[in-house]
Design a protein around this motif. Structure first.
Motif, PDB file in Angstrom:
ATOM      1  N   VAL A  36      17.089  -6.982 121.300  1.00 39.59           N
ATOM      2  CA  VAL A  36      18.029  -7.197 122.401  1.00 39.59           C
ATOM      3  C   VAL A  36      17.650  -6.389 123.639  1.00 39.59           C
ATOM      4  N   LEU A  37      16.719  -5.423 123.486  1.00 43.98           N
ATOM      5  CA  LEU A  37      16.319  -4.591 124.614  1.00 43.98           C
ATOM      6  C   LEU A  37      14.861  -4.177 124.438  1.00 43.98           C
ATOM      7  N   THR A  38      14.092  -4.316 125.511  1.00 46.13           N
ATOM      8  CA  THR A  38      12.693  -3.888 125.521  1.00 46.13           C
ATOM      9  C   THR A  38      12.522  -2.866 126.637  1.00 46.13           C
ATOM     10  N   VAL A  39      11.977  -1.699 126.282  1.00 49.55           N
ATOM     11  CA  VAL A  39      11.714  -0.628 127.239  1.00 49.55           C
ATOM     12  C   VAL A  39      10.199  -0.487 127.347  1.00 49.55           C
ATOM     13  N   HIS A  40       9.683  -0.529 128.576  1.00 50.67           N
ATOM     14  CA  HIS A  40       8.239  -0.434 128.760  1.00 50.67           C
ATOM     15  C   HIS A  40       7.923   0.361 130.019  1.00 50.67           C
ATOM     16  N   ALA A  70       8.865  -0.261 123.635  1.00 46.31           N
ATOM     17  CA  ALA A  70       9.830   0.128 122.608  1.00 46.31           C
ATOM     18  C   ALA A  70      10.845  -1.003 122.536  1.00 46.31           C
ATOM     19  N   ALA A  71      10.882  -1.664 121.394  1.00 48.23           N
ATOM     20  CA  ALA A  71      11.797  -2.785 121.191  1.00 48.23           C
ATOM     21  C   ALA A  71      12.959  -2.319 120.329  1.00 48.23           C
ATOM     22  N   PHE A  72      14.173  -2.647 120.752  1.00 50.17           N
ATOM     23  CA  PHE A  72      15.377  -2.225 120.045  1.00 50.17           C
ATOM     24  C   PHE A  72      16.187  -3.435 119.612  1.00 50.17           C
ATOM     25  N   LEU A 103      22.408   5.577 128.125  1.00 48.21           N
ATOM     26  CA  LEU A 103      21.083   5.221 128.603  1.00 48.21           C
ATOM     27  C   LEU A 103      20.099   6.353 128.352  1.00 48.21           C
ATOM     28  N   ARG A 104      20.506   7.581 128.574  1.00 50.92           N
ATOM     29  CA  ARG A 104      19.583   8.708 128.401  1.00 50.92           C
ATOM     30  C   ARG A 104      19.102   8.817 126.959  1.00 50.92           C
ATOM     31  N   ASP A 105      19.937   8.436 125.982  1.00 50.63           N
ATOM     32  CA  ASP A 105      19.525   8.489 124.583  1.00 50.63           C
ATOM     33  C   ASP A 105      18.516   7.389 124.249  1.00 50.63           C
ATOM     34  N   VAL A 106      18.680   6.225 124.849  1.00 51.63           N
ATOM     35  CA  VAL A 106      17.720   5.137 124.651  1.00 51.63           C
ATOM     36  C   VAL A 106      16.375   5.528 125.261  1.00 51.63           C
ATOM     37  N   LEU A 107      16.403   6.086 126.462  1.00 50.56           N
ATOM     38  CA  LEU A 107      15.166   6.509 127.122  1.00 50.56           C
ATOM     39  C   LEU A 107      14.486   7.636 126.348  1.00 50.56           C
ATOM     40  N   LYS A 108      15.272   8.529 125.799  1.00 50.65           N
ATOM     41  CA  LYS A 108      14.708   9.617 124.982  1.00 50.65           C
ATOM     42  C   LYS A 108      14.029   9.045 123.742  1.00 50.65           C
ATOM     43  N   ALA A 109      14.655   8.077 123.086  1.00 51.19           N
ATOM     44  CA  ALA A 109      14.061   7.457 121.901  1.00 51.19           C
ATOM     45  C   ALA A 109      12.735   6.775 122.238  1.00 51.19           C
ATOM     46  N   ALA A 110      12.654   6.207 123.426  1.00 53.26           N
ATOM     47  CA  ALA A 110      11.423   5.544 123.870  1.00 53.26           C
ATOM     48  C   ALA A 110      10.394   6.538 124.409  1.00 53.26           C
ATOM     49  N   ARG A 180      15.929  -5.698 129.589  1.00 51.63           N
ATOM     50  CA  ARG A 180      14.669  -5.001 129.780  1.00 51.63           C
ATOM     51  C   ARG A 180      14.848  -3.806 130.687  1.00 51.63           C
ATOM     52  N   ILE A 181      14.147  -2.711 130.336  1.00 51.33           N
ATOM     53  CA  ILE A 181      14.116  -1.505 131.165  1.00 51.33           C
ATOM     54  C   ILE A 181      12.664  -1.165 131.439  1.00 51.33           C
ATOM     55  N   GLU A 182      12.356  -0.957 132.717  1.00 51.38           N
ATOM     56  CA  GLU A 182      11.012  -0.540 133.118  1.00 51.38           C
ATOM     57  C   GLU A 182      11.069   0.903 133.603  1.00 51.38           C
TER      58      GLU A 182
END
Length: 184
Positions: A36-40, A70-72, A103-110, A180-182
């Motif tokens: 549901v979310l891709t961070v790159h 990072a795919a979640f 958001l900061r926790d998702v970015l930290k995980a990535a 998506r987060i870039e």
């Protein structure tokens, strides 16, 4: 004595394995459900490789490219810790109770390492969030509103929510249908 040496070697092997996994970002699980979310971008922890021209047709169509990401799935986001936030903006008909990870926790995980973060909706709309907004812990990646999961065709799978009165003076940064987060 042989048992002591074997136990010491086993302990050393375990420590080296754990160190290697941490250094490579292997602690980021592989999604079991739909992503549901891709961070790159500038990230250290990835659980998938480069964009695949065939399988990632939607990203390709929208000129998105990455070497790793990072795919979640929903379970992975929930595992990061569900926070609750009630918010109402002037244009909304009522206040809503939102639930999701910060958001900061998702970015930290990535393992995000950049200084800019852009969050993109499925239709290509994007908003840039400041480091101050992210570090404040006030930015929620809501996966639920009023105890119901957000779905595609509505405002899901993810709705970025910032309490009114913070840095967001209007709802322009409240990206809904975010996928998506870039990290730049």
């Amino acid at each position: 004595m042989f048992r002591q040496i074997a136990a010491s070697l086993a302990g050393l092997l375990f420590a080296v394995t754990m160190l290697a996994q941490t250094a490579s970002g292997a602690d980021l699980a592989t999604p079991a459900g739909p992503v549901v979310l891709t961070v790159h971008g500038k990230i250290a922890n990835a659980n998938r490789g480069a964009l695949d021209q065939f399988e990632d047709a939607f990203f390709k169509f929208n000129d998105v490219s990455f070497d790793k990401a990072a795919a979640f799935d929903l379970a992975m986001l929930e595992k990061l810790g569900m926070q609750t936030l009630t918010a109402k903006y002037d244009a909304w008909p009522k206040a809503y109770k939102f639930e999701g990870p910060q958001l900061r926790d998702v970015l930290k995980a990535a393992g995000a390492q950049g200084s800019k973060v852009k969050i993109f909706a499925i239709d290509g709309y994007a908003a840039e969030l400041t480091k101050q907004e992210i570090d404040s812990g006030a930015v929620l990646l809501a996966v639920k509103a009023d105890d119901r999961y957000l779905g595609l065709g509505g405002r899901g799978p993810i709705w970025v929510v910032i309490p009114q009165g913070g840095d967001a003076k209007d709802d322009a940064k409240l990206v809904w249908s975010a996928i998506r987060i870039e990290v730049e």
